[in-house]
Design a protein around this motif. Structure first.
Motif, mmCIF file in Angstrom:
data_model
loop_
_atom_site.group_PDB
_atom_site.id
_atom_site.type_symbol
_atom_site.label_atom_id
_atom_site.label_comp_id
_atom_site.label_asym_id
_atom_site.label_seq_id
_atom_site.Cartn_x
_atom_site.Cartn_y
_atom_site.Cartn_z
ATOM 1 N N PHE A 84 0.834 -1.206 0.000
ATOM 2 C CA PHE A 84 0.000 0.000 0.000
ATOM 3 C C PHE A 84 0.867 1.254 0.000
ATOM 4 N N ALA A 85 1.985 1.226 0.727
ATOM 5 C CA ALA A 85 2.888 2.384 0.733
ATOM 6 C C ALA A 85 3.408 2.659 -0.673
ATOM 7 N N SER A 86 3.706 1.607 -1.425
ATOM 8 C CA SER A 86 4.195 1.784 -2.796
ATOM 9 C C SER A 86 3.103 2.353 -3.695
ATOM 10 N N THR A 87 1.877 1.890 -3.502
ATOM 11 C CA THR A 87 0.768 2.405 -4.310
ATOM 12 C C THR A 87 0.588 3.892 -4.094
ATOM 13 N N VAL A 88 0.556 4.318 -2.827
ATOM 14 C CA VAL A 88 0.371 5.739 -2.530
ATOM 15 C C VAL A 88 1.553 6.543 -3.063
ATOM 16 N N THR A 89 2.760 6.014 -2.909
ATOM 17 C CA THR A 89 3.943 6.724 -3.399
ATOM 18 C C THR A 89 3.882 6.905 -4.907
ATOM 19 N N GLU A 90 3.507 5.856 -5.625
ATOM 20 C CA GLU A 90 3.434 5.951 -7.082
ATOM 21 C C GLU A 90 2.373 6.963 -7.504
ATOM 22 N N LYS A 91 1.190 6.930 -6.864
ATOM 23 C CA LYS A 91 0.133 7.880 -7.214
ATOM 24 C C LYS A 91 0.580 9.313 -6.921
#
Length: 809
Positions: A738-745
């Motif tokens: 989830f941290a990667s998803t938010v970072t990418e967005k």
């Protein structure tokens, strides 16, 4: 910062060195496990079948260097256990882990050796950025969205440089807006008489006090209106009219309600609406005669108001509550278009003027613009140049010389030669500055020190602009510009302290509103969330607005309080007012003010329990596990499903015709078709886990037909889930996901472009660094600002790389 720990002299250091030399390189690990592809992947991904248009036949580890976009996608699918499909043979965990470690390490090493930066040179301001820049430059607060066309968007956001194009028609719109803004900023004693109507949504319930309204009032609206000149203005309100049945609140009252107009908190006009006389008029003479009488009664005489921004409220005086032990239609807050009985409700407030203009008073905008006041005609040219130079430095966001203000000075001279006074000249010059390419576009210069296609570090002024448009959706302030001018913005600790200062500033609300509004699609609440009124009669615009406010306040709290990003989905607290608390079944919350409260039901924790997301992912008359599943897969797991085929039948066609059925039963019949099952087996279990939440986000154990709800399912990786608690646990089983998803967005939003394969190692490094700070959301923001792509750009040259999103398509 690297830290070395010495234990027992040189023993620990020698052991570490031995481990370093014995540990295989990422390339060696990848080559060692390469056979995994032949054993578990090539059966589908071969030259003959090309499943997902991908073949691994004939590829070797060297192909990772040649096609990083393909292998970034392979790595992502493996990390979320999307491949191999769970019904196929699976590699051992250790084998998969070593393959992923080798692949990730190889990709990261490639990026470290050849870091990636994009080459966008020109970036037009979108509507939100333009409005905020006008506010921060001139002090003019105005909703300009209705005057400019929609920006469109890509990659989920509307600040993507590549799609923010221009056209002759758009430039004409900007010119129109610039003239209007200049009038509001400088003031205009010759302003034409206009009427501005502020519409109130029909679904807004107006029986109680609304947040932001004066105390002691109910319903209505409050607006900040910029008056162009000192003069007289006519203010009025208009009642909601039903479908040919009459005006709301005119009939059925034994005593009238008091309509109020307030300017800056002071009552300037009041009128009585309703009562026996008006009831009799409406009944005997008809609705049209009654409407004329009501409109006349709710229109003020001319009221003197000075130029500049003023808070104007159109509302009703609140009455003391009393026990209602009999049916009294006059006390209903009706939302029914065919039943106008109940309390009077406002449809809009109107401001008309100016009349009998006497001049232009000092306003906050004039104080910001007029840094000097000429005392004689001889002083006017120098003062005009000083004013425009001061404005241009902030408007163009860089050092200024006289050539930068020559165009504006020419407009000043033309206005003076046409007979205008000093204010007329400045007004014309300001309008010219607001259509300058240096204001409308963020322009970043190529470096003469590197060849085309090579990367270079952007200037401190360009960094200040990137930072302010990321965190404020607006232009840099004087502090940022001063640091850039001194070359100190990148000094140790300075950039981080500026980020923290900017996040604490209320202007960062724009980042929360724009990023969260597009990532979680909150901007669509007004247009898409319209539950069937007959099935959900209590749903109103008050609740819709509260949904959005709750989600924005949670994100703001996690960001500004340094909380872990995972708290967005695990928070055992939320932010509610009385209306939202009553909807969620929470006790002891009264009034229109939002406040932080404890959430006792684990099903309601975090974003999965927010009415905003639950209502957005439903249709008007039923829930939609498909929409919910696709939304969660895309925005939380970062695993968007492919687009459905064009000939998909409506879900209702799968419903049994002889008895009620649940949405789940209809979906199971729908996906009996193997062509449908391939996607629905991945999407539907996620949506089923949230099926206890109804269309309006309320909790239910049974459908309205009395059927039990089954929220159990099996996720893509084989994890069984039953309800929102287990779905949340599955999402956070790997904290990096989830941290990667938010970072990418957020990185897409910060850079204003889609991410390329070369950006993904940077995303991973930001997440690794954030892990050292408990994955705090603010550490992700700091990581993005400190990253190579954020602080570098590529010199203009041929060639363009495909983005990660395009690779996924």
């Amino acid at each position: 910062m690297q830290k070395w720990i010495y234990i027992g002299g040189g023993v620990a250091l020698a052991g570490a060195a031995a481990y370093f030399f014995l540990k295989p390189s990422p390339e060696a690990m990848l080559e060692e496990q390469w056979a995994m592809l032949d054993r578990y992947c090539v059966d589908c991904h071969n030259d003959a079948e090309r499943t997902a248009d991908l073949s691994f036949e004939g590829r070797d580890p060297a192909d990772v260097h040649a096609n990083p976009g393909v292998w970034e996608e392979v790595l992502r699918k493996l990390k979320i256990d999307a491949m191999p499909p769970r019904e196929e043979p699976q590699p051992e965990d250790a084998m998969a882990a070593r393959f992923m470690a080798g692949l990730e390490g190889t990709l990261d090493a490639m990026a470290a050796a050849n870091p990636y930066a994009a080459g966008n040179k020109v970036h037009r301001l979108n509507r939100a950025e333009y409005s905020n820049a006008i506010r921060d430059l001139l002090g003019v607060k105005a909703d300009l969205s209705s005057l400019l066309p929609s920006d469109g968007g890509d990659f989920g956001f509307d600040n993507i440089a590549e799609v923010l194009r221009t056209s002759p028609l758009l430039l004409e719109r900007y010119l129109t807006v610039a003239l209007r803004v200049a009038d509001m900023a400088v003031g205009n004693p010759e302003a034409a008489v206009t009427a501005t109507a502020y519409r109130i949504p029909f679904e807004l319930t107006q029986d109680k006090h609304l947040e932001g309204m004066p105390l002691g009032t109910r319903g209505g609206t409050s607006v900040t209106h910029t008056f162009p000149a000192d003069g007289e203005y006519v203010l009025s309100g208009r009642l909601v009219r039903g479908v040919e049945e009459g005006l709301f609140g005119v009939e059925g009252h034994d005593r009238p309600h008091e309509f109020l107009i307030l300017v800056d908190g002071n009552v300037v006009f009041s009128a009585e609406v309703g009562g026996p006389e008006l009831h009799e008029l409406s009944v005997t003479e008809g609705i049209n005669v009654a409407q004329d009488a009501v409109n006349a009664a709710m229109t003020s005489p001319p009221i003197p108001i000075t130029a500049g921004p003023h808070e104007v409220a159109f509302t009703w005086r609140e009455r003391a509550p009393h026990e209602q032990n009999a049916w009294e239609p006059g006390l209903r807050a009706s939302l029914e278009a065919h039943n106008p009985s109940g309390m009077p409700r406002l449809e809009d407030g109107v401001i008309e003027g100016p009349y009998k203009v006497t001049g232009v008073s000092d306003t906050p905008s004039r104080e910001r613009i007029f840094v000097c006041q000429p005392q004689s005609a001889a002083e006017e040219p120098a003062c005009a140049e000083r004013i425009l130079t001061s404005l241009a430095r902030r408007a163009f966001r860089r050092p200024i010389d006289r050539t930068d203000v020559e165009a504006s000075l020419a407009f000043y001279d033309d206005a003076r030669e046409a007979g205008g006074d000093f204010d007329d000249g400045i007004r014309a010059a300001v309008s010219r500055m607001l259509v300058s390419p240096w204001f409308l576009f963020r322009v970043e210069a190529d470096s003469p020190d590197v060849p085309p296609g090579a990367n270079h570090r952007i200037s401190d002024f360009e960094l200040a602009s990137r930072l302010s448009f990321f965190l404020w959706s607006s232009i840099p302030d004087d502090e940022l510009l001063s640091l850039a001018e001194k070359g100190e913005l990148r000094n140790a600790g300075t950039l981080e302290s500026q980020v923290r200062r900017m996040l604490a500033d209320s202007r960062s609300d724009a980042m929360i509103e724009n990023f969260v509004g597009q990532w979680l699609q909150l901007r669509n609440l007004e247009s898409r969330v319209r539950p069937d009124f007959l099935l959900y009669p209590d749903f109103d615009d008050n609740l819709r607005k509260a949904f959005r406010r709750e989600t924005e306040m949670l994100f703001a709290n996690v960001l500004r309080e340094g909380r872990p990003v995972h708290e967005l989905v695990t928070a055992d607290y939320t932010f509610v007012n009385e209306r939202l608390a009553r909807h969620y079944g929470m006790k002891g919350v009264y009034g229109s003010r939002f406040r932080k409260v404890e959430v006792k039901d684990p099903n309601r924790y975090g974003l999965f329990g927010h009415g905003s997301l639950l209502a957005l992912t439903s249709v008007s008359s039923r829930t939609s596990p498909i929409i919910r599943g696709k939304f969660i897969q895309t925005e939380f797991w970062n695993n968007p499903p492919p687009a459905p085929p064009a000939d998909v039948p409506a879900l209702e066609e799968s419903a049994p015709k002889d008895r009620p059925s649940t949405v789940r039963e209809q979906l199971e019949l729908h996906r009996a078709n193997p062509a449908c099952a391939a996607c629905h087996n991945n999407i539907d279990p996620v949506g089923f886990a949230l099926e206890n939440f109804d269309v309006d986000g309320s909790w239910r154990d049974k459908t309205r037909e009395g059927l039990d709800i089954d929220s159990a399912g099996i996720l893509l990786d084989g994890t069984p889930v039953n309800g929102p608690v287990e779905l949340r646990a599955a999402l956070l089983a790997d904290p990096e996901l989830f941290a990667s998803t938010v970072t990418e967005k957020m990185m897409i939003y910060a850079l204003g472009r889609g991410l390329a394969p070369g950006d993904m190692p940077v995303v991973r490094q930001i997440v690794r660094n954030a892990a050292e700070h408990d994955y705090s959301l603010v550490s992700i923001v700091l990581g993005i600002v400190d990253s190579y792509p954020f602080q570098h750009r590529k010199n203009s040259g041929p060639g363009a790389e495909a983005t990660i999103a395009q690779t996924r398509e």
